[in-house]
Design an enzyme around this catalytic site. Structure first.
Site, PDB file in Angstrom:
ATOM      1  N   HIS A  44       0.883  -1.404  -0.147  1.00  0.00           N
ATOM      2  CA  HIS A  44      -0.149   0.280   0.884  1.00  0.00           C
ATOM      3  C   HIS A  44       1.132   1.375   0.317  1.00  0.00           C
ATOM      4  O   HIS A  44       0.321   2.079  -0.552  1.00  0.00           O
ATOM      5  CB  HIS A  44      -0.784   0.383   1.772  1.00  0.00           C
ATOM      6  CG  HIS A  44      -0.507   0.029   2.509  1.00  0.00           C
ATOM      7  ND1 HIS A  44      -0.017  -0.875   3.260  1.00  0.00           N
ATOM      8  CD2 HIS A  44      -0.201   1.776   3.143  1.00  0.00           C
ATOM      9  CE1 HIS A  44       0.148  -0.114   4.262  1.00  0.00           C
ATOM     10  NE2 HIS A  44       0.679   1.067   4.613  1.00  0.00           N
TER      11      HIS A  44
ATOM     12  N   ASP B 217      -1.045  -7.350   1.100  1.00  0.00           N
ATOM     13  CA  ASP B 217      -0.568  -6.038   1.145  1.00  0.00           C
ATOM     14  C   ASP B 217       1.927  -6.385   1.653  1.00  0.00           C
ATOM     15  O   ASP B 217       2.248  -6.466   2.106  1.00  0.00           O
ATOM     16  CB  ASP B 217      -0.388  -5.927   2.241  1.00  0.00           C
ATOM     17  CG  ASP B 217      -0.442  -4.024   3.104  1.00  0.00           C
ATOM     18  OD1 ASP B 217       0.255  -3.752   1.538  1.00  0.00           O
ATOM     19  OD2 ASP B 217      -0.284  -2.913   3.437  1.00  0.00           O
TER      20      ASP B 217
ATOM     21  N   SER C 125       4.329   2.473   8.565  1.00  0.00           N
ATOM     22  CA  SER C 125       3.565   1.247   7.296  1.00  0.00           C
ATOM     23  C   SER C 125       5.103   0.513   6.668  1.00  0.00           C
ATOM     24  O   SER C 125       6.335   1.469   5.596  1.00  0.00           O
ATOM     25  CB  SER C 125       3.355   1.744   6.233  1.00  0.00           C
ATOM     26  OG  SER C 125       2.094   2.550   6.743  1.00  0.00           O
TER      27      SER C 125
END
Length: 846
Positions: free
Chosen positions: A649, A697, A793
């Site tokens: 992402h 992901d 992330s």
């Protein structure tokens, strides 16, 4: 953490376009550095008096006042200064005007096409030198000239060039053309594609009465829906209009049974090839690619691109390949034409393609099926032109009916799944099943979708942008009151497997749901019995579960057959332990399961403070900070000298997926103080990544420069877990990153932060979020005091293996509800599910 091309050169080529190339005048050569010479002659400065006449005595007269001459030294200096000042001011003014009028200019190229509906196609249009082609090209160019010379872009418009006039399956003529603008570079931003295209579309006069898309464009009957116009490249312009032919070919195919070869290769220099493929009217083109030898790059330089047109128009791309492959792939056009471009501008080793194309008829993707009274799968349906990639904008319709009202329809999807459609669009096709809407997405396992109705109407609308992977679906009936037979277990993917295979250590459900939440492990062989045979681990023999053979639970078979459920050692001994590679235990007699397993054993965390604190220099040597356009954006983990692992992402979107703006900062504790920085050369996002659910992901990043061994004290790779590795709830792990310290923070931390978290039971995680797949895991503390947050992330969830002290990359920071909220732990990508995918791109880890 988400909790919450340019190839346009400075001057265009000399391609029969007048006044495009503009000379750039250097202002440096005009700036006054020395005083310019005076115009005219120089007057001598007065320094001596003229010779006097002899003095004659006379009567004394009244003394008169002596007159001072005008051209004396003082006045001349004043006049010279004024003249010099005027000259300098005039020179600067003229220089400024000259520079402003001769500022650097660029040529802007736009490729487009539209369909003329009321003119019949002639074979002579295929010959560029024919009178018919030249006449039609002249007519179209005059029309486009008139449109843009009377528009807001009139002073920048240079000319239009018709590249091709072809037939098409909708009738009439399909005209492919280029439009060229020339304007100052500083104003180039006003040339948006939509702006240029809107001028052409707005010039088509359509009638409201007959409600047709065909209108009049300066006398030409043009289908407004066929108008496409996109920005292009100068190199493509030169190749497609024939001024720089190079590696460009035109093929016309009319035989259905022939394979027309497309093969080319080179070992040095560059390849810039354009293949225009045209079939007879009413048919389509299927391109089959046997192999591609290309430098695996970022799709900006080395690529093979397939267009649904005869010009490289971005919106008509069918598919683009940017890495070498030897797997047969085929693609189908939506019309009777196709353009294939192959670009390898800097060949370092053998590059080229081996492919062929053929003419095929159009297929209707619809069927009515009467399903028999058999509660099993009995037939198959597929996407159009299977096993080719199905083309965009296709539509399929199937009608199923069972013989009994108690039976429903079961659909088994291979590597695909459908879920309820949300407000967002569907990236991989949308499905309408009995008036309910669903979105499709690709998986790495089978799924089953059941419709509890004896009459089922299914419609598939293909993606409207690109060709997509072929779909294969098995269909059959099932008992509505009992989806799975007695004695079987229903997987979360919809599959039914025998109950005896539940918790047997084998992933029969593909999504691991049959192996989750098992109360006790499957029985294993006794250690004493095994050591007498192989001197290794108890997994080299298979447990005998039945006492009918005269053996009990602790007896062993000395050898088991090798299959996809076993691990094979170097001496051909197989045992039932799929995740044996690099798990810290020597299982094979020859030690081949632990060979080549090099990753960090750093034990510095023993001195760390638990719970969201600053880290020590070199404490997490695999931690990476990814910077986008100079700013910290995401995290990543070092897994080899030139590869990193991060979250997909982080790179979702056209700008973020381009590796050019990204840099990786390694061996860093404080932001801005990295020991090694490398540009990112390549970004590989998992092909099944779902931006709506964050499933799959995961992404790989290849560095442009491998980090040096001299920095191994500060930079070390972290171990990849064994494939299918199980984790225990309650196990302590660490999450690290430079993200926000609190959910309300506006910026991340300067110093690398660390927090100890624990792995959360999968059942609890599913009950909390409801959309947790087998490729996800949860970690945190239920009180919400320790968690990852935005900016973390892609960073690692690091767990230390007790057997050998090695650190394992168990998870990747993915998503979650807020940051550190009670009862909402962080959600991580389960790395052990992606080991084969990682090895595909980084075989050195094997």
């Amino acid at each position: 953490m988400d909790k919450e091309n340019s190839d346009v050169s400075a001057a265009p080529a000399d391609l029969k376009i007048s006044n495009i190339s503009v000379q750039v005048v250097s202002a440096q050569k005009k700036l006054p550095g020395r005083r310019p010479p005076l115009l005219g002659r120089q007057l001598p400065l007065p320094g001596r008096q003229p010779p006097q006449r002899p003095i004659v005595k006379a009567k004394p007269k009244k003394q008169s006042k002596k007159k001072v001459p005008f051209w004396n030294v003082q006045n001349k200096i004043i006049l010279f200064t004024v003249f010099l000042f005027i000259l300098v001011v005039t020179a600067w003014t003229l220089l400024w005007l000259y520079i402003s009028k001769t500022e650097s200019k660029d040529a802007f190229y736009f490729a487009g096409m539209f369909r003329i509906t009321n003119i019949e196609f002639l074979p002579e249009y295929q010959q560029k030198e024919s009178r018919e082609f030249l006449s039609m090209a002249r007519t179209v160019q005059q029309v486009i000239n008139l449109v843009y010379t009377t528009s807001a872009f009139s002073k920048f418009y240079e000319q239009s060039v018709v590249a091709d006039v072809s037939s098409n399956n909708k009738g009439g003529l399909l005209v492919h053309f280029w439009i060229v603008f020339v304007m100052p570079r500083a104003k180039g931003h006003i040339f948006c594609e939509d702006c240029v295209a809107a001028i052409l579309k707005d010039s088509i006069q359509t009638s409201i009465i007959n409600r047709t898309s065909v209108g009049s464009l300066q006398g030409l009957a043009v289908d407004m829906d066929s108008v496409v116009l996109n920005a292009g490249l100068r190199s493509d312009y030169s190749s497609t209009i024939g001024s720089d032919k190079g590696c460009s070919q035109y093929f016309y195919a009319e035989h259905l049974s022939l394979h027309y070869p497309l093969e080319i290769s080179a070992t040095s220099g560059r390849l810039m090839c354009h293949f225009k493929l045209v079939a007879i009217v009413g048919y389509l083109i299927r391109l089959s690619i046997k192999s591609i030898q290309i430098e695996a790059d970022n799709c900006v330089t080395d690529s093979l691109t397939i267009y649904d047109s005869l010009l490289p128009i971005q919106s008509s791309i069918l598919y683009r390949i940017c890495e070498p492959t030897r797997i047969l792939m085929s693609f189908v056009s939506t019309n009777n034409l196709m353009l294939v471009t192959f670009k390898a501008p800097h060949i370092r080793r053998l590059s080229g393609i081996r492919a062929y194309f053929e003419v095929i008829p159009e297929q209707k993707c619809e069927n009515t099926v009467l399903v028999k009274e058999i509660t099993d799968f009995e037939g198959k349906i597929s996407s159009p032109y299977y096993p080719s990639y199905y083309p965009p904008k296709c539509k399929c319709t199937w009608k199923f009916q069972t013989s009994l009202s108690t039976l429903g329809i079961a659909l088994k999807f291979y590597n695909y799944s459908i879920t309820k459609k949300s407000m967002k669009g569907c990236e991989h096709g949308w499905w309408e099943i009995n008036e309910h809407m669903y979105c499709g997405s690709y998986m790495d396992h089978q799924t089953i979708f059941r419709v509890p109705s004896p009459l089922v109407h299914i419609q598939l609308q293909c993606s409207s942008r690109l060709s997509d992977k072929p779909l294969l679906v098995e269909y059959g009936s099932y008992n509505i009151s009992q989806p799975c037979p007695v004695g079987s277990f229903r997987c979360s993917s919809g599959l039914c497997v025998p109950q005896a295979q539940r918790c047997d250590g084998v992933n029969d459900c593909f999504d691991e749901s049959d192996e989750l939440f098992c109360g006790s492990p499957a029985p294993t062989c006794s250690i004493s019995s095994f050591r007498e045979q192989y001197k290794a681990s108890p997994f080299a023999c298979e447990p005998v579960k039945s006492k009918a053979s005269g053996a009990d639970k602790n007896s062993c078979q000395t050898r088991i057959p090798c299959n996809n459920r076993t691990f094979k050692c170097g001496n051909d001994i197989c045992f039932r332990k799929q995740n044996a590679k690099c798990d810290g235990t020597v299982d094979c007699p020859d030690g081949s399961d632990e060979e080549g397993c090099t990753c960090s054993r750093s034990s510095s965390t023993l001195h760390r403070i638990i719970g969201g604190t600053d880290t020590l220099e070199g404490g997490w040597p695999w931690q990476v900070s990814l910077h986008f356009v100079g700013s910290a954006y995401c995290g990543a983990s070092v897994i080899s000298r030139e590869w990193l692992l991060s979250a997909a992402h982080c790179f979702h979107g056209n700008r973020l997926s381009d590796p050019t703006p990204w840099t990786a900062h390694l061996g860093m504790n404080v932001q801005g103080n990295a020991k090694f920085v490398s540009p990112v050369r390549r970004i590989v996002v998992h092909e099944y990544y779902n931006s709506q659910t964050f499933d799959y992901d995961i992404a790989l990043l290849q560095l442009s420069i491998a980090w040096p061994e001299t920095l191994k004290q500060l930079i070390q790779p972290i171990c990849i877990p064994p494939a299918g590795q199980r984790v225990r709830s309650g196990e302590k792990c660490w999450v690290t990153g430079w993200g926000r310290r609190h959910e309300a923070d506006n910026k991340g931390s300067l110093v690398l932060q660390q927090a100890e978290v624990e792995l959360i039971d999968q059942t609890l995680c599913v009950s909390t979020y409801g959309i947790i797949t087998s490729r996800m895991l949860c970690a945190g503390v239920m009180s919400g005091k320790r968690d990852a947050c935005k900016g973390d992330s892609g960073g690692p969830l690091s767990c230390r293996r007790k057997s050998d002290g090695k650190w394992i990359l168990t998870g990747i920071v993915s998503w979650g509800h807020g940051c550190g909220r009670p009862n909402f732990p962080g959600v991580y990508t389960r790395v052990s599910n992606f080991v084969p995918w990682i090895h595909k791109y980084v075989p050195s880890l094997l």
